[in-house]
Design an enzyme around this catalytic site. Structure first.
Site, short mmCIF file in Angstrom:
data_model
loop_
_atom_site.label_atom_id
_atom_site.label_comp_id
_atom_site.label_asym_id
_atom_site.label_seq_id
_atom_site.Cartn_x
_atom_site.Cartn_y
_atom_site.Cartn_z
N MET A 55 0.86 -1.20 0.00
CA MET A 55 0.00 0.00 0.00
C MET A 55 0.88 1.24 0.00
O MET A 55 1.90 1.28 0.69
CB MET A 55 -0.87 0.00 1.26
CG MET A 55 -1.69 1.27 1.44
SD MET A 55 -2.69 1.23 2.95
CE MET A 55 -1.47 1.64 4.19
N ASP A 57 0.00 5.76 -1.01
CA ASP A 57 -0.83 6.93 -0.67
C ASP A 57 -2.30 6.65 -0.32
O ASP A 57 -2.96 5.86 -0.98
CB ASP A 57 -0.90 7.90 -1.86
CG ASP A 57 0.41 8.16 -2.52
OD1 ASP A 57 1.44 7.64 -2.07
OD2 ASP A 57 0.40 8.91 -3.50
N GLN A 73 -3.48 3.59 -2.73
CA GLN A 73 -2.65 3.02 -3.78
C GLN A 73 -2.32 1.59 -3.36
O GLN A 73 -1.78 1.36 -2.27
CB GLN A 73 -1.36 3.84 -3.93
CG GLN A 73 -1.58 5.19 -4.57
CD GLN A 73 -1.87 5.06 -6.06
OE1 GLN A 73 -0.97 4.95 -6.86
NE2 GLN A 73 -3.15 5.06 -6.43
N TRP A 81 5.94 -2.01 -4.61
CA TRP A 81 5.12 -1.23 -5.54
C TRP A 81 5.00 -1.95 -6.87
O TRP A 81 5.97 -2.56 -7.34
CB TRP A 81 5.77 0.16 -5.73
CG TRP A 81 4.91 1.13 -6.45
CD1 TRP A 81 4.04 2.02 -5.89
CD2 TRP A 81 4.83 1.33 -7.87
NE1 TRP A 81 3.41 2.75 -6.87
CE2 TRP A 81 3.88 2.35 -8.10
CE3 TRP A 81 5.44 0.75 -8.98
CZ2 TRP A 81 3.55 2.80 -9.37
CZ3 TRP A 81 5.11 1.19 -10.25
CH2 TRP A 81 4.18 2.21 -10.43
N PHE A 113 -3.29 5.80 -10.55
CA PHE A 113 -2.47 6.51 -9.57
C PHE A 113 -3.36 7.33 -8.63
O PHE A 113 -4.58 7.28 -8.69
CB PHE A 113 -1.45 7.40 -10.31
CG PHE A 113 -0.16 6.70 -10.64
CD1 PHE A 113 -0.10 5.32 -10.78
CD2 PHE A 113 1.02 7.42 -10.81
CE1 PHE A 113 1.11 4.67 -11.08
CE2 PHE A 113 2.22 6.79 -11.11
CZ PHE A 113 2.27 5.42 -11.25
N SER A 114 -2.70 8.16 -7.80
CA SER A 114 -3.42 8.85 -6.73
C SER A 114 -4.44 9.87 -7.24
O SER A 114 -4.32 10.40 -8.34
CB SER A 114 -2.43 9.57 -5.81
OG SER A 114 -1.80 8.58 -5.03
N ARG A 187 0.07 14.89 -12.16
CA ARG A 187 -0.77 13.90 -11.48
C ARG A 187 -1.40 14.35 -10.16
O ARG A 187 -1.21 15.45 -9.69
CB ARG A 187 0.05 12.64 -11.22
CG ARG A 187 1.32 12.84 -10.41
CD ARG A 187 2.00 11.49 -10.22
NE ARG A 187 3.24 11.58 -9.48
CZ ARG A 187 4.44 11.62 -10.04
NH1 ARG A 187 4.56 11.60 -11.34
NH2 ARG A 187 5.52 11.70 -9.29
N ASP A 188 -2.13 13.41 -9.58
CA ASP A 188 -2.68 13.46 -8.23
C ASP A 188 -3.78 14.51 -8.05
O ASP A 188 -3.70 15.37 -7.16
CB ASP A 188 -1.56 13.66 -7.19
CG ASP A 188 -0.46 12.61 -7.31
OD1 ASP A 188 -0.72 11.54 -7.92
OD2 ASP A 188 0.66 12.86 -6.82
N GLU A 239 4.09 16.37 -5.46
CA GLU A 239 3.07 15.33 -5.59
C GLU A 239 1.90 15.62 -4.64
O GLU A 239 2.03 16.41 -3.70
CB GLU A 239 3.67 13.95 -5.23
CG GLU A 239 4.85 13.56 -6.11
CD GLU A 239 5.38 12.15 -5.85
OE1 GLU A 239 5.61 11.44 -6.83
OE2 GLU A 239 5.57 11.76 -4.69
N TRP A 324 9.67 7.09 0.46
CA TRP A 324 10.12 6.40 -0.75
C TRP A 324 11.58 5.97 -0.66
O TRP A 324 12.02 5.10 -1.42
CB TRP A 324 9.88 7.26 -1.99
CG TRP A 324 8.44 7.26 -2.41
CD1 TRP A 324 7.58 8.32 -2.42
CD2 TRP A 324 7.68 6.13 -2.87
NE1 TRP A 324 6.33 7.93 -2.86
CE2 TRP A 324 6.37 6.59 -3.14
CE3 TRP A 324 7.97 4.78 -3.08
CZ2 TRP A 324 5.35 5.74 -3.60
CZ3 TRP A 324 6.95 3.94 -3.54
CH2 TRP A 324 5.67 4.42 -3.80
C1 FRU Z 1 3.16 9.62 -4.18
C2 FRU Z 1 3.02 9.04 -5.58
C3 FRU Z 1 2.01 9.81 -6.39
C4 FRU Z 1 1.54 8.80 -7.40
C5 FRU Z 1 1.55 7.54 -6.59
C6 FRU Z 1 1.88 6.31 -7.37
O1 FRU Z 1 3.62 8.74 -3.24
O2 FRU Z 1 4.27 9.01 -6.22
O3 FRU Z 1 2.52 11.00 -6.95
O4 FRU Z 1 0.30 9.11 -7.92
O5 FRU Z 1 2.50 7.71 -5.55
O6 FRU Z 1 1.67 5.15 -6.64
#
Ligand code: FRU
Length: 519
Positions: A55, A57, A73, A81, A113-114, A187-188, A239, A324
């Site tokens: 898991m 975000d 996620q 991942w 993705f997020s 993104r996001d 992000e 990360w």
């Molecule tokens: C943040 C991120 C987001 C992305 C997701 C991918 O932790 O890098 O920017 O959408 O994780 O899993």
């Protein structure tokens, strides 16, 4: 069923009934299932974790019809991942969670993705009706084939809706709703309904800045503005943005807060979340803030965002309790990583400057077994050792005026985590260099530093939550916060309180409270 079988079944049922009645408890089978569940080494007992696998975000945090949704996620095939899905859990109190089936699966536009979710009350999208307004999820599609081919336009934005409060989801056939003109990190999406201008506003990150977009129907989007190329910290990629209004405590003033997660470049290494306090005029976010501000100075609170549509407009934040730099390497086997406890955000003005506080939601008290409060006095340059059975699943809390103390949680193997307040330097340290398993990755064994320059002169609270593989430190009700993972080889069993100054100090209302498991 023939007669002998029926008889056998009857006798079995009857004896079970008697034995249950006698012992005044459920049949043993049920008890075994419950106690075996979620008891692996390092499994958090009062933080959210998926039943198994990877898991990261928190996603799609929205409240609707008495239910808090938590999507996340999720990679259901491995504990590292991989192709992203949206996992799903729900809660009525934000403390106890129910696991739900995976909500969103990758499709021809890419991995999921997020992103966020909203209740489309006025049915602007036309996906539902006003009587049954749809939940709409807004997320990033990540097209692996595009990335592998060296293209830059592989992240686009898509939507999906649910008409049964999140149980089943349908992707919009017009996806993607926002394409990509060649921005590598795009993104996001985090969406909210702008009550003043009657439109949907989306925060979206584009590498080193924020973009704001708007829409009347969640399907057609127009870019409004950009923010941040020259503001804030830029040690890594931006992000998971979140933009929302918040009242300044004790006043009628309202400000807008922008959360931006960034990886790498956090103050103690790797991933971290900065915030800006400013104005939003329906089009642009602006701020005169010059200092870089962080919501949490520990290494393990990332990609956190807030609930949409929470009751009483409370701003409730949840972050991913990892980093990360080493997220893929932590020593768990069945699942990997947890969420922070849900935290209420509030805004205070201190010495003319805005400060975003984050502090565990009130409901957490539901699972805390309050013990008697003690007063502990420690003479100058000396220490008190308190054996504490429940330390690994506990809340520690006290009030004090001292700025020169050290708390040590340790076990019989000599493993320890140190929390130190240094008054003269106006700094707080979290040292996990010898906290247990630390050698699974080079960056993990760190001493983490947090400046605490605006602590009150008088009494303030220190509150610490420990849950097997994590520690969350809240100083002065969330003014200064540190969240970190820990992997002790056995439970911490001693708490040492050390006075680093030469005058005696007192810890008032001191408690170490056991916290109940939520599973
Ligand atoms: C943040 C991120 C987001 C992305 C997701 C991918 O932790 O890098 O920017 O959408 O994780 O899993």
């Amino acid at each position: 069923m023939n007669l002998p079988t029926r008889l056998l079944v009857f006798i079995l049922c009857f004896t079970t009934l008697i034995s249950c009645k006698n012992k005044d408890q459920k049949p043993e089978v049920a008890a075994t299932v419950k106690t075996d569940y979620y008891t692996e080494p390092y499994r958090p007992q009062f933080h959210f974790t998926p039943e198994e696998k990877w898991m990261n975000d928190p996603n799609g945090m929205v409240y609707h019809q008495g239910i808090y949704h938590l999507f996340y996620q999720y990679y259901p095939e491995d504990i590292v991942w991989g192709p992203m899905h949206w996992g799903h859990a729900t809660s009525k109190d934000l403390v106890h969670w129910e696991h739900k089936p995976i909500a969103l699966f990758p499709d021809r536009h890419g991995l999921i993705f997020s992103g966020s979710a909203v209740v489309d009350f006025a049915n602007t999208s036309g996906f539902g009706t006003e009587d049954n307004p749809p939940l709409v999820a807004i997320f990033t599609y990540h097209l692996m084939e595009g990335e592998k081919a060296g293209r830059k336009d592989f992240q686009t934005q898509g939507i999906a809706y649910s008409l049964d409060n999140g149980d089943t989801w349908t992707k919009y056939e017009g996806n993607p709703v926002i394409g990509n003109d060649g921005i590598k990190d795009f993104r996001d999406p985090k969406v909210f309904w702008d009550e003043v201008n009657h439109t949907w506003i989306m925060s979206l990150v584009a590498g080193d800045h924020l973009q704001l977009w708007n829409s009347d129907n969640l399907k057609e989007w127009t870019k409004l503005s950009e923010f941040g190329k020259d503001q804030g910290a830029h040690g890594g990629v931006w992000e998971c943005p979140d933009l929302f209004p918040l009242k300044v405590e004790g006043s009628e003033e309202e400000k807008w807060v922008l959360l931006i997660s960034m990886n790498p470049g956090a103050p103690n290494g790797g991933s971290g979340t900065q915030y800006f306090v400013g104005e939003f005029d329906g089009e642009k976010f602006t701020t005169d803030q010059t200092e870089v501000k962080w919501i949490d100075w520990g290494t393990d609170n990332y990609a956190g965002v807030t609930y949409d549509n929470a009751p009483k407009k409370e701003r409730i934040f949840i972050g991913w309790m990892s980093n990360w730099s080493y997220a893929r390497d932590t020593p768990t086997e069945k699942w990997r990583s947890a969420m922070t406890v849900p935290r209420t955000l509030s805004l205070r003005k201190i010495n003319g400057d805005y400060s975003l506080f984050n502090y565990p939601i009130k409901n957490l008290e539901l699972i805390i077994d309050e013990t008697d409060k003690k007063e502990i006095t420690v003479a100058g340059d000396s220490k008190e050792i308190l054996p504490s059975e429940n330390l690994n699943q506990s809340e520690m809390k006290f009030q004090t005026t001292t700025k020169d103390f050290q708390l040590k949680l340790s076990n019989s193997l000599g493993e320890e985590v140190l929390l130190t307040m240094f008054g003269e330097e106006k700094q707080f340290f979290l040292d996990r260099t010898n906290s247990g398993k630390v050698d699974f990755q080079d960056d993990f064994a760190s001493v983490q530093i947090m400046p605490v320059s605006d602590l009150p002169e008088g009494e303030y609270e220190v509150r610490v939550l420990i849950d097997h593989s994590s520690i969350e430190v809240f100083i002065n009700k969330g003014q200064y916060v540190m969240t970190a993972q820990l992997f002790p080889s056995e439970n911490y069993s001693d708490l040492t309180i050390e006075n680093l100054g030469d005058a005696a100090f007192a810890l008032e209302g001191f408690q170490v409270n056991a916290v109940k498991r939520i599973w």
